[in-house]
Scaffold this motif. Structure first.
Motif, PDB file in Angstrom:
ATOM      1  N   VAL A 131      48.069  40.784  46.721  1.00 27.72           N
ATOM      2  CA  VAL A 131      46.776  40.271  47.108  1.00 27.72           C
ATOM      3  C   VAL A 131      46.881  39.322  48.271  1.00 27.72           C
ATOM      4  O   VAL A 131      47.608  38.659  48.561  1.00 27.72           O
ATOM      5  CB  VAL A 131      46.346  38.944  45.597  1.00 27.72           C
ATOM      6  CG1 VAL A 131      47.392  38.032  45.522  1.00 27.72           C
ATOM      7  CG2 VAL A 131      45.047  38.413  45.852  1.00 27.72           C
ATOM      8  N   GLU A 132      45.883  39.537  49.171  1.00 28.69           N
ATOM      9  CA  GLU A 132      45.799  38.729  50.319  1.00 28.69           C
ATOM     10  C   GLU A 132      45.051  37.278  50.098  1.00 28.69           C
ATOM     11  O   GLU A 132      45.486  36.291  50.403  1.00 28.69           O
ATOM     12  CB  GLU A 132      45.196  39.561  51.357  1.00 28.69           C
ATOM     13  CG  GLU A 132      46.070  40.672  52.022  1.00 28.69           C
ATOM     14  CD  GLU A 132      45.275  41.448  52.920  1.00 28.69           C
ATOM     15  OE1 GLU A 132      44.405  41.065  53.620  1.00 28.69           O
ATOM     16  OE2 GLU A 132      45.795  42.816  52.974  1.00 28.69           O
ATOM     17  N   ASN A 133      43.957  37.572  49.432  1.00 32.96           N
ATOM     18  CA  ASN A 133      43.074  36.602  48.953  1.00 32.96           C
ATOM     19  C   ASN A 133      42.011  36.997  48.003  1.00 32.96           C
ATOM     20  O   ASN A 133      42.016  38.184  47.826  1.00 32.96           O
ATOM     21  CB  ASN A 133      42.277  35.895  50.226  1.00 32.96           C
ATOM     22  CG  ASN A 133      41.685  36.607  51.222  1.00 32.96           C
ATOM     23  OD1 ASN A 133      40.640  37.458  50.629  1.00 32.96           O
ATOM     24  ND2 ASN A 133      41.786  36.723  52.355  1.00 32.96           N
ATOM     25  N   LEU A 134      41.187  36.252  47.456  1.00 30.70           N
ATOM     26  CA  LEU A 134      40.309  36.738  46.530  1.00 30.70           C
ATOM     27  C   LEU A 134      38.867  36.060  46.701  1.00 30.70           C
ATOM     28  O   LEU A 134      38.888  34.931  47.481  1.00 30.70           O
ATOM     29  CB  LEU A 134      40.797  36.693  45.351  1.00 30.70           C
ATOM     30  CG  LEU A 134      41.320  35.331  44.615  1.00 30.70           C
ATOM     31  CD1 LEU A 134      39.946  34.509  43.940  1.00 30.70           C
ATOM     32  CD2 LEU A 134      42.116  35.589  43.349  1.00 30.70           C
ATOM     33  N   SER A 135      37.927  36.530  46.175  1.00 34.20           N
ATOM     34  CA  SER A 135      36.688  35.720  46.231  1.00 34.20           C
ATOM     35  C   SER A 135      36.165  36.146  44.679  1.00 34.20           C
ATOM     36  O   SER A 135      36.329  36.985  44.155  1.00 34.20           O
ATOM     37  CB  SER A 135      35.512  36.600  47.108  1.00 34.20           C
ATOM     38  OG  SER A 135      35.231  37.662  46.999  1.00 34.20           O
ATOM     39  N   SER A 177      39.285  30.717  40.240  1.00 27.07           N
ATOM     40  CA  SER A 177      39.879  31.279  41.425  1.00 27.07           C
ATOM     41  C   SER A 177      41.121  30.763  41.677  1.00 27.07           C
ATOM     42  O   SER A 177      42.082  31.816  41.853  1.00 27.07           O
ATOM     43  CB  SER A 177      38.624  31.266  42.628  1.00 27.07           C
ATOM     44  OG  SER A 177      38.698  29.770  43.167  1.00 27.07           O
ATOM     45  N   GLY A 178      41.361  29.539  41.741  1.00 27.32           N
ATOM     46  CA  GLY A 178      42.884  29.189  41.880  1.00 27.32           C
ATOM     47  C   GLY A 178      43.791  29.669  40.891  1.00 27.32           C
ATOM     48  O   GLY A 178      44.908  30.031  41.065  1.00 27.32           O
ATOM     49  N   PHE A 184      44.549  33.221  41.249  1.00 35.06           N
ATOM     50  CA  PHE A 184      45.221  33.820  42.425  1.00 35.06           C
ATOM     51  C   PHE A 184      46.703  33.423  42.019  1.00 35.06           C
ATOM     52  O   PHE A 184      47.862  34.182  42.158  1.00 35.06           O
ATOM     53  CB  PHE A 184      44.962  32.557  43.629  1.00 35.06           C
ATOM     54  CG  PHE A 184      45.558  33.434  44.804  1.00 35.06           C
ATOM     55  CD1 PHE A 184      44.878  34.203  45.769  1.00 35.06           C
ATOM     56  CD2 PHE A 184      46.996  32.924  45.348  1.00 35.06           C
ATOM     57  CE1 PHE A 184      45.528  34.689  46.810  1.00 35.06           C
ATOM     58  CE2 PHE A 184      47.595  33.429  46.415  1.00 35.06           C
ATOM     59  CZ  PHE A 184      46.789  34.347  47.119  1.00 35.06           C
ATOM     60  N   THR A 242      49.813  36.076  41.770  1.00 41.16           N
ATOM     61  CA  THR A 242      51.319  35.889  42.526  1.00 41.16           C
ATOM     62  C   THR A 242      52.160  36.012  41.657  1.00 41.16           C
ATOM     63  O   THR A 242      53.359  36.655  41.912  1.00 41.16           O
ATOM     64  CB  THR A 242      50.902  34.613  43.169  1.00 41.16           C
ATOM     65  OG1 THR A 242      49.751  34.576  44.166  1.00 41.16           O
ATOM     66  CG2 THR A 242      52.330  34.265  44.233  1.00 41.16           C
TER      67      THR A 242
END
Length: 144
Positions: free
Chosen positions: A74-78, A60-61, A64, A68
């Motif tokens: 992207v605001e955030n992700l799951s 996940s990190g 992201f 970027t």
């Protein structure tokens, strides 16, 4: 280059699937045991959960950061992940791990770019690379 050292401490009591333990990581303690599906006590998390969690958090990190860097919205992700264990019980094998990323705040017109980024993240996440060749590590459908 600097070598980094990470340390955990585990305690265990009980025989096989009937036991349970605690795992000390940094300043946290996590209870663990064999999962109920394997005849275990299902106390806390299982070793299978910990493996899936380690790969998923790294993935996940990494994803992201790639989104970027590529300037993809992207605001955030799951990330939902599932691990597949085959051959239980005589020849138990952790055979597959699939990550399913959901991009919140993504641009649906760039679906192909998000899918490419998701695959690149799988290949760059160093925890995920640690299982390569032993476990079939896949990216499922990328949701926006």
């Amino acid at each position: 280059m600097t070598d980094l050292k990470f340390e955990v401490n585990a305690t265990w009591s009980g025989v096989g699937v009937h036991g349970e333990g605690d795992l000390k990581m940094a300043d946290k303690t996590v209870l663990y045991s064999s999962p109920a599906e394997m005849g275990g006590k299902s106390v806390g998390v299982s070793p299978e959960d910990l493996l899936i969690g380690a790969v998923t958090t790294c993935y996940s990190g990494t994803l992201f950061a790639i989104l970027t860097k590529r300037r993809l919205p992207v605001e955030n992700l799951s990330v939902r992940a599932e691990g597949i264990v085959t051959g239980f019980p005589p020849q138990t094998n952790f055979s597959k791990l699939i990550v399913y990323p959901t991009i919140i705040g993504g641009d649906s017109s760039k679906q192909d770019e998000y899918e490419k980024a998701a695959t690149i993240a799988r290949d760059k996440c160093f925890i995920g690379k640690s299982i390569a060749g032993n476990i079939d590590y896949q990216v499922g459908k990328v949701q926006l």
